[in-house]
Design a protein around this motif. Sequence first.
Motif, short mmCIF file in Angstrom:
data_model
loop_
_atom_site.label_atom_id
_atom_site.label_comp_id
_atom_site.label_asym_id
_atom_site.label_seq_id
_atom_site.Cartn_x
_atom_site.Cartn_y
_atom_site.Cartn_z
N PHE A 12 0.84 -1.21 0.00
CA PHE A 12 0.00 0.00 0.00
C PHE A 12 0.87 1.25 0.00
N LEU A 13 1.86 1.30 0.89
CA LEU A 13 2.73 2.47 0.98
C LEU A 13 3.49 2.69 -0.31
N HIS A 14 3.93 1.60 -0.94
CA HIS A 14 4.68 1.73 -2.19
C HIS A 14 3.80 2.33 -3.29
N ALA A 15 2.58 1.77 -3.44
CA ALA A 15 1.69 2.27 -4.48
C ALA A 15 1.24 3.69 -4.17
N GLU A 16 1.01 3.99 -2.88
CA GLU A 16 0.54 5.30 -2.48
C GLU A 16 1.61 6.36 -2.73
N SER A 17 2.88 6.00 -2.45
CA SER A 17 3.95 6.98 -2.67
C SER A 17 4.12 7.28 -4.15
N ALA A 18 4.07 6.25 -4.98
CA ALA A 18 4.17 6.47 -6.42
C ALA A 18 2.96 7.23 -6.93
N GLY A 19 1.77 6.92 -6.36
CA GLY A 19 0.56 7.63 -6.74
C GLY A 19 0.62 9.09 -6.37
N GLY A 20 1.31 9.41 -5.25
CA GLY A 20 1.47 10.79 -4.85
C GLY A 20 2.24 11.61 -5.88
N ILE A 21 3.25 10.99 -6.48
CA ILE A 21 4.03 11.67 -7.51
C ILE A 21 3.17 11.95 -8.74
N TRP A 66 -19.38 14.12 -13.23
CA TRP A 66 -19.27 12.67 -13.35
C TRP A 66 -17.98 12.16 -12.69
N VAL A 67 -16.92 12.95 -12.82
CA VAL A 67 -15.67 12.57 -12.15
C VAL A 67 -15.86 12.57 -10.64
N ASN A 68 -16.46 13.64 -10.11
CA ASN A 68 -16.60 13.80 -8.67
C ASN A 68 -17.63 12.87 -8.05
N ASP A 69 -18.71 12.60 -8.77
CA ASP A 69 -19.79 11.77 -8.21
C ASP A 69 -19.76 10.32 -8.70
N GLY A 70 -19.08 10.10 -9.81
CA GLY A 70 -19.04 8.75 -10.37
C GLY A 70 -17.70 8.08 -10.21
N LEU A 71 -16.68 8.65 -10.85
CA LEU A 71 -15.36 8.02 -10.83
C LEU A 71 -14.80 7.95 -9.41
N MET A 72 -15.07 8.98 -8.60
CA MET A 72 -14.53 9.01 -7.23
C MET A 72 -15.15 7.95 -6.32
N VAL A 73 -16.22 7.30 -6.77
CA VAL A 73 -16.79 6.21 -5.99
C VAL A 73 -15.75 5.10 -5.81
N LEU A 74 -14.96 4.86 -6.85
CA LEU A 74 -13.92 3.83 -6.76
C LEU A 74 -12.88 4.20 -5.72
N PHE A 75 -12.49 5.49 -5.69
CA PHE A 75 -11.55 5.97 -4.69
C PHE A 75 -12.09 5.75 -3.28
N SER A 257 -5.96 -5.18 -6.82
CA SER A 257 -6.46 -4.92 -8.16
C SER A 257 -6.88 -3.46 -8.35
N LEU A 258 -7.53 -2.90 -7.33
CA LEU A 258 -8.15 -1.59 -7.49
C LEU A 258 -7.30 -0.43 -7.00
N HIS A 259 -6.39 -0.68 -6.08
CA HIS A 259 -5.59 0.43 -5.56
C HIS A 259 -4.76 1.12 -6.65
N PRO A 260 -4.10 0.37 -7.53
CA PRO A 260 -3.37 1.05 -8.61
C PRO A 260 -4.30 1.85 -9.52
N VAL A 261 -5.51 1.33 -9.78
CA VAL A 261 -6.47 2.06 -10.61
C VAL A 261 -6.86 3.37 -9.94
N SER A 262 -7.10 3.30 -8.62
CA SER A 262 -7.46 4.50 -7.88
C SER A 262 -6.31 5.50 -7.84
N ALA A 263 -5.10 4.99 -7.54
CA ALA A 263 -3.95 5.87 -7.36
C ALA A 263 -3.44 6.46 -8.66
#
Length: 405
Positions: A12-21, A66-75, A257-263
């Motif tokens: 999680f930390l690895h994907a989150e740090s890369a996602g932060g960049i 749609w981004v804020n109400d739809g796509l962000m559901v995955l986040f 599966s989903l964390h990389p998609v979210s990040a």
Amino acid sequence: MAAAVTSPLRAFLHAESAGGIVLVIAAASALVWANSPAADGYAQFWQQKVTLGGGQARVTHDLRHWVNDGLMVLFFFVIGLEIKRELVVGELRDRRAATLPALAAVGGVVLPALLYLAVVGEGEAGRGWGIPMATDIAFAVGVLALLGRRASTGAKLFLLSVAIVDDILAIGVIAVFYTDRISLGWLAGAVAGLLVAVGMRRLGVNSPWAYVPVGVLVWFATLESGVHATLAGVALGLLTPARPVAERNVLDDLERSLHPVSAFLVIPIFALANAGVDLRGGVLANAFGQPVTWAIIIGLVVGKIIGIGGVTYLVRWLNWGALPAGMHHREVLGAAALGGIGFTVSLFITDLAFTDAALIGQAKVGILTASAVAALAGAVLLLTAPAGTGVTTTPSASNEDRSEN
């Protein structure tokens, strides 16, 4: 057990740090786009209407909506998964280990909100009190990753735990205070959908794909109910079993599966859609002359450091909890400062709190400024603190406590 808990955490930390960049790049791109000769194209692109469904299920919104109400559901679904894991098998499952980050997170939520209200007072601007409450996990962990070994694993775990509790509180605030109207019929439909998911789980259905149609129905019913649709994602995430089902770890499989998609997809698109603030024509100077901008900066920077750091030291002094293993007490203020990076959820709440374009622009300037200042302050404080050498239990902690931790 230790490997079962720490391996997902490290991933999680690895994907989150890369996602932060990636998040930083997306936010910078939005700012450049919104202040370039193609600025009109930026506004027009995100304001174009998109219709999904048909008949009674026909829904039309602009692309940003749609981004804020739809796509962000995955986040928010991934956040729900993270919360469930931490509560059941993670750091927050143990009362003593959870007490300190939980209370620290409360301090880091309440004080920023109070400081915001103290600066702006009541009225329409006062509706933004929830903006400085949030902590952006991706951004904060990304800064920690850039520091490398200068930030201990304990500091990272502490910040992650605080941010997760922070997310729980922010979700509650969104549900209670940023919902304008409620349709009880649609809300009942959303609850019925969640009960169907619970029934499927008890019947032994463990294929994630079987839950997709139910999840879509829950999301649509929540959207129509007036409660913010992203809360459907949190609810579905919390219903996911954290322990193995039929020898399959469903929660870990979904996170992987989903964390990389979210990040790497959802959050960057959200930043691209929401971080583009036109700063030309004196807008930036005007924003810094408005109380909303300074209320957010003070809330996120000062409020988080004093709220998280002060409560942490108080809890340790009262012997109610202990820092994670390997975390030096002088790292607390650095981690607390990074808690002031409120980018993603702060921008999200801004869209819910305000309808006036001027207030939205002022809030975004405050969020971007505060996040940059908080990142710099956190990095400096952590670089000047001895990492990984601190005492991790309170002086009077028993040997039994130490062996359990």
